[in-house]
Motif scaffolding. Structure first.
Motif, PDB file in Angstrom:
ATOM      1  N   UNK A   1       0.820  -1.220   0.000  1.00  0.00           N
ATOM      2  CA  UNK A   1       0.000   0.000   0.000  1.00  0.00           C
ATOM      3  C   UNK A   1       0.855   1.272   0.000  1.00  0.00           C
ATOM      4  N   UNK A   2       0.372   2.304  -0.672  1.00  0.00           N
ATOM      5  CA  UNK A   2       1.104   3.573  -0.666  1.00  0.00           C
ATOM      6  C   UNK A   2       1.160   4.155   0.746  1.00  0.00           C
TER       7      UNK A   2
ATOM      8  N   UNK B   1       1.266   7.597   2.294  1.00  0.00           N
ATOM      9  CA  UNK B   1       1.211   9.032   2.015  1.00  0.00           C
ATOM     10  C   UNK B   1       1.717   9.888   3.181  1.00  0.00           C
ATOM     11  N   UNK B   2       2.390  10.962   2.853  1.00  0.00           N
ATOM     12  CA  UNK B   2       2.765  11.953   3.862  1.00  0.00           C
ATOM     13  C   UNK B   2       1.692  13.039   3.808  1.00  0.00           C
ATOM     14  N   UNK B   3       0.868  13.068   4.832  1.00  0.00           N
ATOM     15  CA  UNK B   3      -0.257  14.007   4.810  1.00  0.00           C
ATOM     16  C   UNK B   3       0.066  15.246   5.628  1.00  0.00           C
TER      17      UNK B   3
ATOM     18  N   UNK C   1       0.541  19.984   1.483  1.00  0.00           N
ATOM     19  CA  UNK C   1       0.206  19.193   0.278  1.00  0.00           C
ATOM     20  C   UNK C   1      -0.948  19.817  -0.487  1.00  0.00           C
TER      21      UNK C   1
ATOM     22  N   UNK D   1       6.380  21.060  -3.785  1.00  0.00           N
ATOM     23  CA  UNK D   1       7.283  20.897  -4.920  1.00  0.00           C
ATOM     24  C   UNK D   1       8.366  21.986  -4.903  1.00  0.00           C
TER      25      UNK D   1
ATOM     26  N   UNK E   1       5.169  14.035  -2.634  1.00  0.00           N
ATOM     27  CA  UNK E   1       4.516  14.238  -3.938  1.00  0.00           C
ATOM     28  C   UNK E   1       3.986  12.928  -4.499  1.00  0.00           C
ATOM     29  N   UNK E   2       4.823  11.880  -4.458  1.00  0.00           N
ATOM     30  CA  UNK E   2       4.435  10.551  -4.949  1.00  0.00           C
ATOM     31  C   UNK E   2       4.463   9.639  -3.739  1.00  0.00           C
ATOM     32  N   UNK E   3       3.334   9.204  -3.245  1.00  0.00           N
ATOM     33  CA  UNK E   3       3.302   8.371  -2.045  1.00  0.00           C
ATOM     34  C   UNK E   3       4.227   7.156  -2.195  1.00  0.00           C
TER      35      UNK E   3
ATOM     36  N   UNK F   1       5.862   3.705  -2.415  1.00  0.00           N
ATOM     37  CA  UNK F   1       5.360   2.383  -2.789  1.00  0.00           C
ATOM     38  C   UNK F   1       6.533   1.581  -3.341  1.00  0.00           C
TER      39      UNK F   1
ATOM     40  N   UNK G   1       6.876  -0.400  -5.792  1.00  0.00           N
ATOM     41  CA  UNK G   1       6.976  -0.612  -7.239  1.00  0.00           C
ATOM     42  C   UNK G   1       7.277   0.651  -8.050  1.00  0.00           C
ATOM     43  N   UNK G   2       7.595   1.741  -7.366  1.00  0.00           N
ATOM     44  CA  UNK G   2       7.923   2.970  -8.091  1.00  0.00           C
ATOM     45  C   UNK G   2       9.341   2.936  -8.650  1.00  0.00           C
TER      46      UNK G   2
ATOM     47  N   UNK H   1      10.302   3.140 -12.469  1.00  0.00           N
ATOM     48  CA  UNK H   1      10.076   4.453 -13.095  1.00  0.00           C
ATOM     49  C   UNK H   1      11.260   5.387 -12.829  1.00  0.00           C
TER      50      UNK H   1
END
Lengths: 407, 290
Positions: free
Chosen positions: B118-119, B121-123, B127, B142, B211-213, B215, B217-218, B221
Motif C-alpha cells: 500500500x502507498x 502518504x505523507x499528509x 500538500x 514541490x 509528492x508521490x506516495x 510504494x 513498485x515505483x 520508473x
C-alpha cells in the motif's frame, strides 16, 4: 507371492491417459463432502493493490457469513496478478492446476479478460465480481458469469442520476470535462460515454477529454488543462490513488467546479480516499453500483463488516461478498464440486434477496447479470452516502459543490 | 492561456530539478567507477520510505528531512561498496548488471516485507497549498523540494571542486592509473563515491515522498527516468544530469499540455533517441576514453 504384471505399452498408455484426465478434470477423485476449491484472482500487490486487498476482505467476509449460515464447504485459494493484466491467465492456470473448479475475480477488466481465456480453455466457470469493460461479455466466452454492470450500463445509470440531480436540485450544469485513466477500464467507460451521451441527449456539452497513464504520479498538467476548459462539471474516471492526486491538484490550483461527478469509477468512495483528503474529499459524487442502504440485511452486513474489519464496506467489498454468496448458492444447488455442474447451477441462478441495489441476480445467455442498479453516492462528512435514486437515498445531495477554499 | 503555459513550465522545472538530483547519483557512480547502477530507483524508494518514517517519527517538514535521508543512504552506499560492489569492479559488465538487478529485487522484496504494497502518504497541510506569484501558482511542497534539491546539488558541486576528497574523486574519474600513481586510495574513493551517489538518490526520495506516495513498485520508473536524463545530458557529466533533468521535466510537462498527458513519457524517449542520433555522447558528454 503375487506375480507382478509386466509393463506393456498398452498399460503405460492407459496410465498416461488416466493421469492426463485427472489433470484436465480437477475435482475427479476428490472425496465426497470435501470442500469445493475456489480460486480467487486479484491484484494483491502492485499499483492497484488497494482494490485487491479490499476485494479479498469482502471475499473472506463472504466465506465467513456463508459458513455461519450452514452453506456448502468452500476452500479459497488466492492468486496475485500483481497489478499486471497479462498475469491473470498465468495465475488462473496455476489455480486450475491446484484443483480449483470455480474461479472468482478480478478487480480489473484487463486481467479479467486474461483470466477468462484460461477459464475458457479449461472449461472452468469464472464468476466475475468486478470488471466493467463491455467487451468481456461480447467475446463469446462460455464460462463467464458477470455480477457487475458493463461500462455502458454504468454510464447509462450515471446519466440517469445526473439528469435526476438537475431536476431535484434545480441547478443544471451546461458543460463538462472528462479526465480519465487510459487503461482497459477507462477506455471502456469513455466509449460508453461517447455512445450514450448523444443517444440520451444529455443537455451537457463535453468540452474536452483528457487521458492520463495508469501509472501517473503527477496530475498537475492534466488538472491545469481541465481547469482551463472552464467546464461546469468535472467528470473523472479514475482509480483511487489518481483520484487523490487529482483532488490535491484541484485544491492547489484553486479550482472548484460546480460539481465533480464520476460516471462509474472507483476512487472517491474508498476509505483511502476520504482518509487521505479529509474535508476536501466531501462533495465528490460517483455513480456506481452499491449495496442498498435502505435494505435491512444489506445494512446489517455492511455494519458488521465495518465493525469486524475496521474497513469500509465499499463497492469492492460488497461485490466480492456477493460473489461468494452466488458461488455458495450454485455449489449448494449443484451438490457437486465438478466444474460442469457448477456451471449449470450458475446458469440457473435466481437470487432475489441480496445486498446490491437492483433486481434479482440472474445471468443472461452471455453470462451477464442485467439487473444490477446504479446509485449516486456523495461523500458527506468523510464517508460516502447514497443521494439517489429516491428509493435508496439516505441523504440529500449537496450541489453545487462547496468550493475548496471555503471549507 | 499564457498563464497555463507559465504554470506548466514552472511545474516542469521544479520536478526536473528533483529528477536531476536522482540522475546526479547515477552519473557520479558511473563517472568514477564505470558501473551502471540498475538498482538506483530502488535507492530512491529507500529514500522515500526513510522520509516517510522520519516524518512519521518527528513530524518535521519533509524537505528538512532530506539531509538525514542522504546521510542514511550515504552510509548504506559506503558499506555496500566496501562489502559487495568492490568485488565486482573488475568483473565483466554482465556480472555487474546481474549484481545490481539482484540488489534491486532484494530491496523491493524487503520493502514489500516491511511496508507492504500500500502507498504510504505523507499528509501535511502544505500538500494542499500553493504560492501565488502573479498568475503563476507554485506547488508549496514541490517548490520546497526543488529548493532543497538545488541546495544539495550546490553543496555537492562545491565539495567536488574544493575539498581534497572531492579532488581525489575527480582524479579517479579522469585518470584511474594516474590517481593510483599519486597515492590516492582508489577503493576508499569508490566507497565514498557510491555513498554520494546513493545519498543523492536517498535525498531525492525523501523530497519526492510527499509528492508521490511511497510504494515499492515505483523504483523502475525512477531508474528509467534517471537513465534517460544521464544519457541525454551525457553519461558521467554532472552538468549534463542537471540540465538533462530540467529538460526532461519541462519536455514531459509541455508534451502533456500540448499533445496528450498519456503520451508524456513517449516524449522523454523521443528526446533520448534524438540526442543519441545527433550527439551520441549526450549534450555534455565527452567521447569515451580508450
Amino acid at each position: 507371492m503375487t506375480q507382478r504384471k509386466p509393463i506393456t505399452r498398452r498399460r503405460v498408455l492407459a496410465a498416461g491417459a488416466g493421469a492426463l484426465t485427472a489433470t484436465l478434470l480437477p475435482g475427479i477423485g476428490r472425496a465426497q463432502g470435501a470442500p469445493a476449491k475456489i480460486g480467487v484472482i486479484l491484484y494483491l500487490t502492485g499499483i492497484q493493490s488497494f482494490m485487491g486487498q479490499q476485494t479479498r476482505k469482502g471475499n473472506e467476509f463472504g466465506a465467513k457469513i456463508v459458513k455461519e449460515a450452514g452453506g456448502p464447504p468452500l476452500e479459497f485459494l488466492y492468486g496475485d496478478a500483481e497489478s499486471k493484466p497479462e498475469n491473470g491467465r498465468v495465475v488462473a492456470e496455476r489455480l486450475i492446476r491446484d484443483g480449483c473448479t470455480l474461479l472468482i475475480g478480478t478487480n480489473d477488466s484487463g486481467s479479467t479478460i486474461s483470466v477468462a481465456q484460461a477459464a475458457e480453455a479449461s472449461k472452468i466457470p469464472f464468476l466475475i465480481n468486478i470488471a466493467s469493460a463491455p467487451q468481456i461479455t461480447e467475446q463469446g466466452f462460455t464460462q463467464i458469469f458477470r455480477n457487475f454492470p458493463p461500462g455502458t450500463a454504468l454510464v447509462a445509470n450515471a446519466v440517469a442520476r445526473i439528469k435526476e440531480l438537475g431536476a431535484t436540485t434545480g441547478v443544471q450544469p451546461k458543460t463538462a470535462v472528462i479526465l480519465h485513466v487510459n487503461d482497459t477500464f477507462g477506455q471502456g467507460i469513455i466509449k460508453g460515454v461517447d455512445v450514450l451521451w448523444e443517444r440520451l441527449q444529455v443537455p451537457i456539452k463535453i468540452l474536452d477529454r483528457i487521458s492520463y497513464d495508469v501509472r501517473a504520479r503527477d496530475l498537475s498538467v492534466e488538472v491545469a488543462k481541465a481547469k482551463a476548459s472552464g467546464a461546469d462539471l468535472l467528470m473523472p474516471i479514475t482509480r483511487v490513488s489518481d483520484a487523490i492526486l487529482m483532488i490535491r491538484e484541484m485544491v492547489k490550483q484553486n479550482w472548484s467546479p460546480m460539481g465533480i461527478i464520476s460516471p462509474g469509477s472507483p476512487g472517491p468512495y474508498e476509505k483511502a480516499f476520504t482518509d487521505a483528503l479529509g474535508k476536501y474529499a466531501d462533495g465528490y459524487m460517483s455513480c456506481v453500483p452499491w449495496y442498498n442502504p435502505t435494505k435491512k440485511r444489506s445494512r446489517e452486513i455492511a455494519d458488521r463488516f465495518e465493525y469486524e474489519t475496521g474497513d469500509r464496506f465499499d463497492l469492492n467489498a460488497a461485490f466480492a461478498f456477493e460473489a461468494v454468496e452466488i458461488a455458495a448458492d450454485a455449489i449448494k444447488r449443484a451438490n457437486s464440486a465438478q466444474p460442469a455442474a457448477i456451471h449449470a447451477a450458475l446458469k440457473a441462478t435466481d437470487i432475489s434477496d441480496h445486498i446490491i441495489y437492483g433486481g434479482p441476480i440472474r445471468f443472461d445467455e452471455k453470462g451477464q447479470n442485467p439487473n444490477i442498479g446504479g446509485v449516486m453516492l456523495q461523500n458527506q462528512n468523510g464517508k460516502p452516502v447514497v443521494v439517489g435514486p429516491q428509493d435508496a437515498a439516505e441523504a440529500k445531495a449537496v450541489f453545487p459543490l462547496v468550493p475548496f477554499d471555503k471549507r | 492561456m499564457t498563464s497555463l503555459y507559465h504554470n506548466v513550465i514552472s511545474g516542469g522545472i521544479l520536478i526536473g530539478v528533483i529528477y536531476a538530483l536522482i540522475a546526479l547519483g547515477l552519473t557520479i557512480i558511473f563517472g568514477v567507477m564505470r558501473l551502471v547502477n540498475f538498482a538506483h530507483g530502488e535507492m530512491v524508494v529507500i529514500g522515500m520510505y526513510a522520509g516517510y518514517a522520519l516524518w512519521s517519527a518527528t513530524g518535521l517538514p519533509p524537505w528538512t528531512l532530506a539531509p538525514v535521508a542522504a546521510l542514511l543512504l550515504f552510509a548504506m552506499g559506503y558499506l555496500l561498496q566496501k562489502a559487495i560492489i568492490n568485488a565486482f569492479i573488475d568483473r565483466p559488465q554482465h556480472a555487474q548488471f546481474i549484481l545490481f538487478i539482484a540488489l534491486a529485487l532484494i530491496i523491493t522484496g524487503l520493502h514489500l516485507l516491511f511496508f507492504g504494497p500500500d502507498p504510504r502518504p505523507i499528509q501535511i497541510a502544505e500538500s494542499m497549498q500553493s504560492y501565488a506569484i502573479g498568475s503563476i501558482r507554485l506547488d508549496v511542497v514541490r517548490t520546497q523540494a526543488a529548493l532543497m534539491a538545488i541546495g544539495l546539488i550546490g553543496l555537492l558541486m562545491l565539495f567536488l571542486k574544493y575539498s581534497t576528497l572531492g579532488a581525489s574523486i575527480r582524479a579517479a574519474a579522469d585518470n584511474l592509473i594516474g590517481a593510483q600513481v599519486i597515492g590516492i586510495r582508489v577503493r576508499r574513493v569508490y566507497a565514498v563515491t557510491a555513498g554520494i551517489g546513493m545519498a543523492c538518490a536517498g535525498a531525492a526520495g525523501a523530497l519526492i515522498a510527499p509528492l508521490f506516495d511511497a510504494q515499492p513498485f515505483l523504483a523502475t520508473d525512477f531508474t528509467l527516468i534517471a537513465f534517460i536524463i544521464v544519457i541525454v545530458g551525457g553519461l558521467g557529466s554532472l552538468m549534463g544530469a542537471l540540465v538533462g533533468g530540467v529538460m526532461i521535466g519541462v519536455a514531459e510537462a509541455l508534451a502533456a499540455l500540448t499533445v496528450s498527458p498519456a503520451l508524456k513519457t513517449v516524449f522523454s524517449y523521443a528526446l533520448l533517441v534524438l540526442v543519441l542520433l545527433l550527439r551520441p555522447n549526450g549534450i555534455f558528454g565527452e567521447p569515451e576514453r580508450s
